[in-house]
Design an enzyme around this catalytic site. Structure first.
Site, PDB file in Angstrom:
ATOM      1  N   ASN A  94       0.872  -1.127   0.126  1.00 13.83           N
ATOM      2  CA  ASN A  94      -0.182  -0.041   0.105  1.00 13.83           C
ATOM      3  C   ASN A  94       0.780   1.171  -0.067  1.00 13.83           C
ATOM      4  OD1 ASN A  94      -1.796   2.005   0.467  1.00 13.83           O
ATOM      5  ND2 ASN A  94      -2.145   1.560   2.540  1.00 13.83           N
ATOM      6  N   LYS A 131       0.248   4.323  -0.208  1.00 12.45           N
ATOM      7  CA  LYS A 131      -0.410   5.556   0.374  1.00 12.45           C
ATOM      8  C   LYS A 131      -0.259   6.545  -0.688  1.00 12.45           C
ATOM      9  CE  LYS A 131      -0.015   3.304   4.701  1.00 12.45           C
ATOM     10  NZ  LYS A 131       0.120   3.627   6.037  1.00 12.45           N
ATOM     11  N   HIS A 157      -9.325   0.972   4.803  1.00 11.04           N
ATOM     12  CA  HIS A 157      -8.150   1.092   5.448  1.00 11.04           C
ATOM     13  C   HIS A 157      -8.335   1.926   6.745  1.00 11.04           C
ATOM     14  CE1 HIS A 157      -3.953   2.494   6.263  1.00 11.04           C
ATOM     15  NE2 HIS A 157      -3.700   1.138   5.680  1.00 11.04           N
ATOM     16  N   GLU A 215      -6.722   4.468   7.923  1.00 13.24           N
ATOM     17  CA  GLU A 215      -6.672   5.803   7.460  1.00 13.24           C
ATOM     18  C   GLU A 215      -7.996   6.479   6.980  1.00 13.24           C
ATOM     19  OE1 GLU A 215      -2.818   5.516   5.539  1.00 13.24           O
ATOM     20  OE2 GLU A 215      -1.891   4.835   7.558  1.00 13.24           O
ATOM     21  N   GLU A 226      -5.326  -5.291  10.498  1.00 16.90           N
ATOM     22  CA  GLU A 226      -4.322  -4.525  10.806  1.00 16.90           C
ATOM     23  C   GLU A 226      -4.631  -3.611  11.762  1.00 16.90           C
ATOM     24  OE1 GLU A 226      -2.519  -3.129   6.602  1.00 16.90           O
ATOM     25  OE2 GLU A 226      -4.103  -1.804   6.995  1.00 16.90           O
ATOM     26  N   GLY A 230       2.472   2.023  10.711  1.00 11.91           N
ATOM     27  CA  GLY A 230       3.569   3.124  10.643  1.00 11.91           C
ATOM     28  C   GLY A 230       4.078   3.449  12.047  1.00 11.91           C
ATOM     29  N   SER A 237       3.497  -2.413  10.475  1.00  9.87           N
ATOM     30  CA  SER A 237       5.069  -2.536  10.631  1.00  9.87           C
ATOM     31  C   SER A 237       5.380  -3.905  10.128  1.00  9.87           C
ATOM     32  CB  SER A 237       5.354  -2.293  12.145  1.00  9.87           C
ATOM     33  OG  SER A 237       4.833  -0.748  12.146  1.00  9.87           O
TER      34      SER A 237
HETATM   35  C1  PEP Z   1      -0.591   0.067   6.104  1.00  9.22           C
HETATM   36  O1  PEP Z   1      -0.978   1.168   6.231  1.00  9.22           O
HETATM   37  O2  PEP Z   1      -1.483  -0.631   5.404  1.00  9.22           O
HETATM   38  C2  PEP Z   1       0.627  -0.541   6.742  1.00  9.22           C
HETATM   39  C3  PEP Z   1       0.633  -1.823   7.113  1.00  9.22           C
HETATM   40  O3  PEP Z   1       1.524   0.470   7.024  1.00  9.22           O
HETATM   41  P1  PEP Z   1       3.101   0.051   7.696  1.00  9.22           P
HETATM   42  O4  PEP Z   1       3.428  -1.172   7.050  1.00  9.22           O
HETATM   43  O5  PEP Z   1       3.931   1.257   7.340  1.00  9.22           O
HETATM   44  O6  PEP Z   1       2.847  -0.236   9.240  1.00  9.22           O
END
Ligand code: PEP
Length: 254
Positions: free
Chosen positions: A10, A12, A97, A99, A169, A175, A215
């Site tokens: 992703n 973003k 997601h 976000e 997630e 992040g 992460s």
């Molecule tokens: C995401 O936003 O889908 C995600 C998993 O981000 P990160 O790997 O940076 O934590």
């Protein structure tokens, strides 16, 4: 039934079209080694999708969008329809997601409408669910996830569900550098699969690919995907460079 590992990046709101071209070209080369042993996709911004599709055509790397509107067309300034995504050759779409839920008012109801639109245009949804830190610490994780699954996947058939990937997630791990331990993630993935079994039957639940996200990187991808119910990852930060994404996929291969 063996589930195929699925790793999706992703991106973003990162990478211009020129930067997308460079990264997609690098990935086309570095990911060729994995053949079809693992499903791989990248999800750039809307303005870079056509570039990514063009560069990755004929490769083993698929392309996904990060959102879709539920209407076929109309007065929805700033939105993108399923027909528009399908036309340029997009195959997957991330829906719900955290976000989007946190900053753009996404709800289980709008997630549900977007999933239905994606299926109508034969796009494969990657549906994100996850709890906040407060919800985990308040022992509400399962309750929150069950609500997101029941609301987001409402009125779908078992045949619809067969086209959907779930991405678990935990919001507190996205992040932040904090990852759920493999055991903690496994326990939650097992709960998600049990909930899907209640909703769609055991066979569909058993076949559903459930990604972990938050992460995930090369260093922890092996331990996470070694868990019985963790079938891959939705990757943010580590998907933005060809070397980190390639190393992650190499370690995630079961
Ligand atoms: C995401 O936003 O889908 C995600 C998993 O981000 P990160 O790997 O940076 O934590």
């Amino acid at each position: 039934m063996a589930r195929k590992t699925f790793i999706a990046g992703n991106w973003k709101m990162n990478k211009t079209a020129a930067e997308t071209k460079a990264l997609a070209e690098a990935l086309k080369e570095s990911l060729a080694q994995f053949g079809d042993t693992v499903t791989m996709a990248v999800c750039p911004t809307f303005t870079s999708l056509a570039t990514a599709v063009e560069v990755l055509k004929g490769s083993n790397v698929k392309v996904g969008a990060q959102n879709i509107h539920w209407a076929d067309n109309g007065a929805f300034t700033g939105e993108i329809s399923g027909a528009m995504l399908k036309e340029i050759g997009v195959e997957y779409v991330i829906i719900g997601h955290s976000e989007r839920r946190q900053y753009f008012g996404e709800t289980d109801e709008t997630v549900n409408k977007r999933i239905k639109a994606a299926l109508k245009y034969e796009l494969k949804p990657i549906v994100c669910i996850g709890e906040t830190l407060e919800e985990r610490e308040g022992n509400k994780t399962n309750c929150v996830l069950a609500k997101q699954l029941k609301g987001g996947l409402a009125d779908l058939s078992a045949a619809d569900m067969a086209k959907i990937t779930i991405a678990y997630e935990p919001v507190w791990a996205i992040g932040t550098g904090k990852t759920a331990t493999p055991e903690m993630a496994q326990e939650t993935h097992a709960f998600i699969r049990a909930t899907l079994a209640e909703m769609f039957g055991a066979d569909v639940a058993e076949a559903t690919v459930i990604q972990y996200g938050g992460s995930m990187k090369a260093e922890n991808a092996g331990a996470l995907t070694a868990q019985k119910d963790i079938d891959g990852g939705l990757i943010g930060g580590a998907a933005l460079k060809a070397d980190s994404f390639t190393a992650l996929i190499a370690n995630a291969q079961k």
